[in-house]
Every structure is written in structure tokens, then in C-alpha cells.
Design a protein around this motif. Structure first.
Motif, short mmCIF file in Angstrom:
data_model
loop_
_atom_site.label_atom_id
_atom_site.label_comp_id
_atom_site.label_asym_id
_atom_site.label_seq_id
_atom_site.Cartn_x
_atom_site.Cartn_y
_atom_site.Cartn_z
N GLU A 37 0.83 -1.20 0.00
CA GLU A 37 0.00 0.00 0.00
C GLU A 37 0.87 1.26 0.00
OE1 GLU A 37 -3.79 1.99 2.38
OE2 GLU A 37 -3.04 0.01 2.94
N GLY A 38 0.59 2.13 -0.96
CA GLY A 38 1.35 3.38 -1.10
C GLY A 38 2.57 3.26 -1.98
N SER A 51 -2.73 2.42 -4.48
CA SER A 51 -3.19 3.50 -3.61
C SER A 51 -3.85 2.99 -2.34
CB SER A 51 -4.16 4.40 -4.37
OG SER A 51 -3.54 4.91 -5.54
N ALA A 52 -4.58 1.88 -2.44
CA ALA A 52 -5.29 1.35 -1.26
C ALA A 52 -5.64 -0.11 -1.49
CB ALA A 52 -6.56 2.16 -1.00
N PHE A 53 -5.86 -0.82 -0.39
CA PHE A 53 -6.27 -2.22 -0.45
C PHE A 53 -7.60 -2.39 0.29
CE2 PHE A 53 -1.77 -2.57 -1.30
CZ PHE A 53 -1.70 -3.62 -2.21
N TYR A 54 -8.44 -3.24 -0.26
CA TYR A 54 -9.70 -3.61 0.39
C TYR A 54 -9.60 -5.11 0.67
CZ TYR A 54 -10.84 0.93 -1.51
OH TYR A 54 -10.81 2.27 -1.82
N VAL A 60 -7.52 -4.20 -4.91
CA VAL A 60 -6.49 -3.18 -4.79
C VAL A 60 -6.86 -2.02 -5.71
CG1 VAL A 60 -5.07 -4.36 -6.53
CG2 VAL A 60 -4.03 -2.64 -5.05
N LEU A 61 -6.67 -0.81 -5.20
CA LEU A 61 -6.94 0.39 -5.99
C LEU A 61 -5.65 0.78 -6.71
CD1 LEU A 61 -8.62 2.84 -6.89
CD2 LEU A 61 -7.95 3.98 -4.75
N SER A 73 -7.80 5.23 -12.86
CA SER A 73 -7.84 4.66 -11.52
C SER A 73 -8.99 3.67 -11.45
CB SER A 73 -8.02 5.77 -10.48
OG SER A 73 -8.01 5.24 -9.17
N THR A 75 -10.46 -0.06 -9.06
CA THR A 75 -10.28 -1.08 -8.03
C THR A 75 -10.45 -2.44 -8.68
OG1 THR A 75 -11.19 0.43 -6.37
CG2 THR A 75 -11.09 -1.91 -5.80
#
Length: 250
Positions: A37-38, A51-54, A60-61, A73, A75
Motif C-alpha cells: 500500500e502506497g 493506492s489502497a487495499f480492500y 487493490v486500488l 484509476s 479497483t
């Protein structure tokens, strides 16, 4: 009813054109990355970021930047991808854990991705000479012109032109190549005759090159090099005057 049929036919034609154009694109070989992440990386003018994880959904974004601006962008999860403008494809190959979820790894999930770019040839030109200034004792200028394909795909129908700004050469100044492979180059070597000048003069040796990409796009490049030639007539005059004086004394 008839207008609806016509619209359906047009829609099928448009979709088939889009599919064909996407399939016809040449892509570079995939590059693999592991992103937490990041994390982000830059290549070919793009930045790709996780950018982000769910975690619960195994998603993953992925964010794609170009010129420091977000251009795409989405997900996504394993075996899904983002295609931005047929220039870059980012595919999520897998995520950590089992069955696309981060079991026991919720604190630090990661994604394995593959990235490929639209294959584009690129031309680079260089002119090499022995020195910048030539005097009366020099006779010729050894010159090399190198054209290199620094891109990621072959380039075809390459035409190289060299302008010597009036300096004489026995070689041709126009060259053609059927193909220059990626990361390969062609070199032309020749000699320029140094003229006998009354005054110092600077000559500009220029070169232009053009070729075609796999999709028919014209690729060009150009460069130049300055050469200064010192006068030779004054020295000849001094030598003649010296010879006359020496003869009269003798």
C-alpha cells in the motif's frame, strides 16, 4: 423496427473496429512488480501506484499518473487490468493470501502486477568529428553520423539525410535502411575536404532522419555540429614573401 436494426448494425461495426484496433497494437514485454500500500514506480513517463487495499474483498486500488496527473484509476483484483488510452496496461496478476484474499496478512497486503507499454520506436542522431577547429595543415575532416533506434520496437523505411553546408565529400549524403531493430544503430563514415579560406569560417553539419512505426506513424530526429576552419591564404602569402626575401638576400 428498421432504424433499430440499423443502429444495432452500426454498434456492432463500431465495437469490432475498437476490438481490432486494440488487438493490432504492439506491446512491450511485461515487467513485473510487487506493490504494498502506497508503493509506486515510474517508467516510460507513467507512475503506477497501489493506492489502497480492500482486504476483505481481495481488491487493490490501482492509480496511473501521467505528467503528475491522475489519468486512470480503478479497483481490481487478480486477472483484471486497466488499459489507459492504449498506451499502458496494468494487470493485477495476484494478491497475497489464498483465493485472491489476504488471509492472515491484513496488516500488510500486497499485489503482484504486470505492466506493458505500447511499443514505440524512437530515433536518435549523433555527429562525431575529430576536433572542433581545423587549420591550414589539415586536409580532411573525418566525420561519422550514427542513427540509433532507442525505442521499444523496430522502425522501418528509414531515410537519413546529411547536409555539409558546402563542404565537399566523395560519399553520398542520403542513405536508406529497410529496418532498424530496437536498440540497434547504423553508422555512416565519410571525409569532408577542407577548403582554403581567406577568412575564418564556421560550417554547420546537419543531419535529419525519418522512419515509420508499425502503425504508420512518422518518427523523426535531427541534429547538427559546428566546425570552424581557419584561413589558409595568409599563411601562403607569408611563405611566398619569405621566399622572395630569402632569394634576394642570397
Amino acid at each position: 423496427m428498421r432504424p433499430i436494426i440499423i443502429l444495432l448494425i452500426l454498434l456492432i461495426i463500431i465495437l469490432s473496429i475498437e476490438i481490432t484496433s486494440a488487438e493490432d497494437i504492439e506491446w512491450t514485454s511485461e515487467s513485473e512488480y510487487t506493490l504494498y500500500e502506497g508503493d509506486r514506480f515510474s517508467k516510460e513517463g507513467f507512475i503506477v501506484e497501489a493506492s489502497a487495499f480492500y482486504v476483505d474483498a481481495g481488491l487493490v486500488l490501482i492509480t496511473i499518473y501521467k505528467n503528475e496527473k491522475v489519468v486512470a484509476s480503478d479497483t481490481i483484483t487478480g486477472n483484471e487490468w486497466i488499459n489507459y488510452n492504449d498506451e499502458i496496461i496494468v494487470t493485477v496478476v495476484n494478491t497475497t493470501g489464498h483465493n485472491r484474499t489476504w488471509i492472515n496478512e491484513k496488516d500488510k497486503p500486497r499485489a503482484e502486477i504486470e505492466v506493458c507499454f505500447k511499443a514505440v520506436p524512437e530515433l536518435q542522431l549523433s555527429i562525431s568529428i575529430d576536433k572542433e577547429v581545423y587549420g591550414p595543415n589539415d586536409h580532411v575532416i573525418h566525420t561519422e553520423v550514427t542513427v540509433k533506434n532507442t525505442g521499444t520496437w523496430n522502425i522501418e523505411d528509414v531515410e537519413l539525410n546529411i547536409q555539409t553546408n558546402g563542404l565537399q565529400t566523395s560519399r553520398d549524403r542520403k542513405y536508406n535502411y529497410d529496418n532498424i531493430a530496437k536498440r540497434r544503430s547504423e553508422k555512416e563514415e565519410f571525409y569532408l575536404k577542407i577548403p582554403n579560406l581567406k577568412e575564418q569560417r564556421t560550417y554547420n553539419i546537419t543531419s535529419t532522419v525519418s522512419g515509420k512505426s508499425w502503425d504508420g506513424e512518422k518518427i523523426t530526429a535531427n541534429t547538427s555540429r559546428s566546425i570552424t576552419i581557419l584561413p589558409g591564404w595568409k599563411i601562403l602569402g607569408i611563405e611566398k614573401k619569405c621566399n622572395r626575401i630569402c632569394l634576394s638576400i642570397w
